[in-house]
Write a protein that holds these residues in place. Structure first.
Motif, PDB file in Angstrom:
ATOM      1  N   CYS A 137       9.841   5.845   7.838  1.00 37.67           N
ATOM      2  CA  CYS A 137       8.492   5.266   7.838  1.00 37.67           C
ATOM      3  C   CYS A 137       7.918   5.256   9.247  1.00 37.67           C
ATOM      4  O   CYS A 137       6.737   5.559   9.448  1.00 37.67           O
ATOM      5  CB  CYS A 137       8.527   3.862   7.257  1.00 37.67           C
ATOM      6  SG  CYS A 137       6.956   2.986   7.320  1.00 37.67           S
ATOM      7  N   MET A 138       8.732   4.908  10.225  1.00 31.35           N
ATOM      8  CA  MET A 138       8.264   4.877  11.603  1.00 31.35           C
ATOM      9  C   MET A 138       7.923   6.268  12.122  1.00 31.35           C
ATOM     10  O   MET A 138       7.033   6.436  12.961  1.00 31.35           O
ATOM     11  CB  MET A 138       9.323   4.233  12.500  1.00 31.35           C
ATOM     12  CG  MET A 138       9.613   2.772  12.180  1.00 31.35           C
ATOM     13  SD  MET A 138       8.190   1.685  12.471  1.00 31.35           S
ATOM     14  CE  MET A 138       8.038   1.814  14.258  1.00 31.35           C
ATOM     15  N   LYS A 139       8.602   7.299  11.625  1.00 33.85           N
ATOM     16  CA  LYS A 139       8.367   8.658  12.104  1.00 33.85           C
ATOM     17  C   LYS A 139       7.307   9.393  11.286  1.00 33.85           C
ATOM     18  O   LYS A 139       6.431  10.060  11.853  1.00 33.85           O
ATOM     19  CB  LYS A 139       9.680   9.458  12.065  1.00 33.85           C
ATOM     20  CG  LYS A 139      10.726   8.979  13.065  1.00 33.85           C
ATOM     21  CD  LYS A 139      11.967   9.855  12.984  1.00 33.85           C
ATOM     22  CE  LYS A 139      13.004   9.443  14.004  1.00 33.85           C
ATOM     23  NZ  LYS A 139      14.237  10.298  13.931  1.00 33.85           N
ATOM     24  N   HIS A 140       7.416   9.272   9.965  1.00 34.05           N
ATOM     25  CA  HIS A 140       6.558  10.087   9.110  1.00 34.05           C
ATOM     26  C   HIS A 140       5.816   9.259   8.060  1.00 34.05           C
ATOM     27  O   HIS A 140       5.335   9.818   7.068  1.00 34.05           O
ATOM     28  CB  HIS A 140       7.392  11.161   8.396  1.00 34.05           C
ATOM     29  CG  HIS A 140       8.345  11.883   9.302  1.00 34.05           C
ATOM     30  ND1 HIS A 140       7.928  12.747  10.284  1.00 34.05           N
ATOM     31  CD2 HIS A 140       9.719  11.848   9.373  1.00 34.05           C
ATOM     32  CE1 HIS A 140       8.992  13.231  10.918  1.00 34.05           C
ATOM     33  NE2 HIS A 140      10.082  12.699  10.382  1.00 34.05           N
ATOM     34  N   GLY A 141       5.740   7.952   8.250  1.00 37.05           N
ATOM     35  CA  GLY A 141       5.088   7.106   7.262  1.00 37.05           C
ATOM     36  C   GLY A 141       3.572   7.276   7.240  1.00 37.05           C
ATOM     37  O   GLY A 141       2.967   7.935   8.110  1.00 37.05           O
ATOM     38  N   SER A 142       2.966   6.666   6.238  1.00 38.45           N
ATOM     39  CA  SER A 142       1.513   6.725   6.116  1.00 38.45           C
ATOM     40  C   SER A 142       0.849   5.954   7.258  1.00 38.45           C
ATOM     41  O   SER A 142       1.475   5.146   7.939  1.00 38.45           O
ATOM     42  CB  SER A 142       1.089   6.144   4.767  1.00 38.45           C
ATOM     43  OG  SER A 142       1.453   4.777   4.672  1.00 38.45           O
ATOM     44  N   TRP A 143      -0.462   6.195   7.410  1.00 35.22           N
ATOM     45  CA  TRP A 143      -1.202   5.527   8.486  1.00 35.22           C
ATOM     46  C   TRP A 143      -1.199   4.015   8.276  1.00 35.22           C
ATOM     47  O   TRP A 143      -1.050   3.246   9.223  1.00 35.22           O
ATOM     48  CB  TRP A 143      -2.629   6.075   8.506  1.00 35.22           C
ATOM     49  CG  TRP A 143      -3.493   5.429   9.551  1.00 35.22           C
ATOM     50  CD1 TRP A 143      -3.564   5.733  10.864  1.00 35.22           C
ATOM     51  CD2 TRP A 143      -4.402   4.336   9.343  1.00 35.22           C
ATOM     52  NE1 TRP A 143      -4.446   4.922  11.518  1.00 35.22           N
ATOM     53  CE2 TRP A 143      -4.987   4.039  10.602  1.00 35.22           C
ATOM     54  CE3 TRP A 143      -4.780   3.581   8.221  1.00 35.22           C
ATOM     55  CZ2 TRP A 143      -5.932   3.038  10.775  1.00 35.22           C
ATOM     56  CZ3 TRP A 143      -5.723   2.583   8.391  1.00 35.22           C
ATOM     57  CH2 TRP A 143      -6.278   2.311   9.655  1.00 35.22           C
ATOM     58  N   GLU A 144      -1.322   3.581   7.031  1.00 41.97           N
ATOM     59  CA  GLU A 144      -1.346   2.150   6.742  1.00 41.97           C
ATOM     60  C   GLU A 144      -0.009   1.494   7.061  1.00 41.97           C
ATOM     61  O   GLU A 144       0.036   0.397   7.643  1.00 41.97           O
ATOM     62  CB  GLU A 144      -1.702   1.935   5.273  1.00 41.97           C
ATOM     63  CG  GLU A 144      -1.771   0.467   4.873  1.00 41.97           C
ATOM     64  CD  GLU A 144      -2.128   0.293   3.407  1.00 41.97           C
ATOM     65  OE1 GLU A 144      -2.213  -0.868   2.957  1.00 41.97           O
ATOM     66  OE2 GLU A 144      -2.293   1.318   2.706  1.00 41.97           O
ATOM     67  N   ASP A 145       1.131   2.157   6.692  1.00 47.77           N
ATOM     68  CA  ASP A 145       2.453   1.590   6.978  1.00 47.77           C
ATOM     69  C   ASP A 145       2.708   1.506   8.477  1.00 47.77           C
ATOM     70  O   ASP A 145       3.255   0.513   8.971  1.00 47.77           O
ATOM     71  CB  ASP A 145       3.538   2.433   6.306  1.00 47.77           C
ATOM     72  CG  ASP A 145       3.585   2.225   4.801  1.00 47.77           C
ATOM     73  OD1 ASP A 145       3.097   1.183   4.341  1.00 47.77           O
ATOM     74  OD2 ASP A 145       4.103   3.118   4.095  1.00 47.77           O
ATOM     75  N   GLN A 146       2.327   2.538   9.198  1.00 45.68           N
ATOM     76  CA  GLN A 146       2.565   2.534  10.629  1.00 45.68           C
ATOM     77  C   GLN A 146       1.696   1.503  11.348  1.00 45.68           C
ATOM     78  O   GLN A 146       2.100   0.951  12.380  1.00 45.68           O
ATOM     79  CB  GLN A 146       2.329   3.929  11.203  1.00 45.68           C
ATOM     80  CG  GLN A 146       3.382   4.945  10.756  1.00 45.68           C
ATOM     81  CD  GLN A 146       3.271   6.260  11.493  1.00 45.68           C
ATOM     82  OE1 GLN A 146       2.389   6.450  12.331  1.00 45.68           O
ATOM     83  NE2 GLN A 146       4.179   7.188  11.184  1.00 45.68           N
ATOM     84  N   MET A 147       0.503   1.232  10.826  1.00 45.85           N
ATOM     85  CA  MET A 147      -0.346   0.208  11.413  1.00 45.85           C
ATOM     86  C   MET A 147       0.293  -1.174  11.232  1.00 45.85           C
ATOM     87  O   MET A 147       0.137  -2.060  12.069  1.00 45.85           O
ATOM     88  CB  MET A 147      -1.726   0.235  10.760  1.00 45.85           C
ATOM     89  CG  MET A 147      -2.610   1.387  11.225  1.00 45.85           C
ATOM     90  SD  MET A 147      -3.051   1.254  12.976  1.00 45.85           S
ATOM     91  CE  MET A 147      -4.059  -0.226  12.982  1.00 45.85           C
ATOM     92  N   GLN A 148       1.034  -1.358  10.164  1.00 39.66           N
ATOM     93  CA  GLN A 148       1.732  -2.619   9.897  1.00 39.66           C
ATOM     94  C   GLN A 148       3.173  -2.605  10.412  1.00 39.66           C
ATOM     95  O   GLN A 148       3.955  -3.504  10.094  1.00 39.66           O
ATOM     96  CB  GLN A 148       1.739  -2.910   8.395  1.00 39.66           C
ATOM     97  CG  GLN A 148       0.356  -3.092   7.805  1.00 39.66           C
ATOM     98  CD  GLN A 148       0.398  -3.339   6.310  1.00 39.66           C
ATOM     99  OE1 GLN A 148       1.455  -3.310   5.687  1.00 39.66           O
ATOM    100  NE2 GLN A 148      -0.757  -3.585   5.722  1.00 39.66           N
TER     101      GLN A 148
END
Length: 308
Positions: A137-148
């Motif tokens: 998730c930290m490397k290839h996650g969605s924009w929303e997940d990485q924002m959180q």
């Protein structure tokens, strides 16, 4: 023409060296490593050949049943070199006999410390998938997940690690010194299976609530308190109660079992420390009776009296 009868096999002489030149025969008898005796009978054709050992195989005979036993560390379990192995002692036994009281105490405390580290390592191994989801998730996650900051994946991993640690503590992982690695691995696998059962139960509860069905009850297969286990003091029980009240109801049984597992491990460590102190006290009294007291013995006796 004595050589003709020798070639044709008609020479019946018992001494095959009798036809040689006397000087040559004397030289052979003197220099040859194999001493020949003219009266030595030749073995029959059907006589069993003497057995010899090699590095790859060992002959089997009836006398092996009477061979002395050898330690498991020996490479020759058929009884060979038993006279050498009979004095063998493992290195751990020798170190235990030659270790000082301080070394023994430090070994006990280090063992308890290593238990905590082993539980943490086993919990991480059981939560490898959750940790991988977090990293992905930290490397290839969605924009929303990485924002959180991948909050959902982080919480999933943290809960997995916490519950796996509780199951491992409750099941006594790493609580017995010198236990087989196979047994420890079985405990680790059982802790993971209990966690997976708990996750499946939570999914079943959500489904039952959505469909208006009775909520199933989860009964974790954790060890129950035994009669011979150490009973926590009233103060400790109060501390446990305050800690358990802060947890969700479904996690309290598991956490209580984990706390009892920790108490059992601490009690074992305390018992070993007490045994070391008792042994030290007996040896000190023996030296005092023999008149060989040391300055350390004097200090120990002085502080012992002042502590009463």
């Amino acid at each position: 023409m004595g050589w003709i009868s020798s070639v044709l096999g008609t020479d019946k002489s018992d001494d095959p060296l009798g036809k040689l030149d006397p000087k040559l025969r004397e030289f052979l008898e003197k220099e040859s490593p194999v001493k020949y005796s003219a009266s030595q009978p030749s073995p029959p054709a059907n006589a069993p050949q003497p057995q010899s050992y090699d590095n790859n195989s060992a002959p089997v005979s009836a006398s092996e049943a009477h061979e002395p036993s050898v330690p498991s560390a020996s490479l020759f379990q058929d009884g060979r070199y038993a006279d050498i192995w009979k004095t063998y002692r493992p290195l751990a036994q020798i170190e235990a006999e030659t270790a000082s009281d301080h070394d023994k105490l430090m070994s006990v405390l280090e063992g308890y410390k290593e238990r905590k580290e082993a539980i943490g390592k086993a919990a991480l191994e059981n939560c490898a998938e959750s940790q991988e989801e977090w990293v992905n998730c930290m490397k290839h996650g969605s924009w929303e997940d990485q924002m959180q900051m991948c909050r959902i994946q982080v919480r999933k991993f943290e809960r997995c690690y916490t519950m796996q640690s509780r199951f491992l503590r409750a099941l006594g992982y790493g609580s017995v010194s010198g236990r087989s690695a196979v047994v420890e691995e079985d405990i680790q696998m059982h802790a993971d299976s209990l966690f997976q059962r708990m996750i499946n139960h939570e999914v079943a509860v959500e489904k039952a609530k959505a469909e208006g069905l009775p909520v199933p009850v989860f009964e974790p297969a954790v060890p129950k308190p035994k009669m011979d286990m150490f009973t926590p003091s009233e103060e400790l029980q109060q501390q446990w109660k305050e800690k358990l009240d802060k947890l969700p109801v479904e996690e309290r049984v598991i956490e209580e079992a984990a706390l009892r597992g920790d108490l059992q491990a601490k009690s074992v460590v305390a018992g070993k420390v007490q045994d070391i102190w008792d042994t030290q006290k007996d040896e000190r009294q023996k030296r005092q009776a023999e008149g060989n007291s040391t300055f350390t013995d004097y200090l120990s006796t002085l502080f012992g009296k002042s502590g009463k």
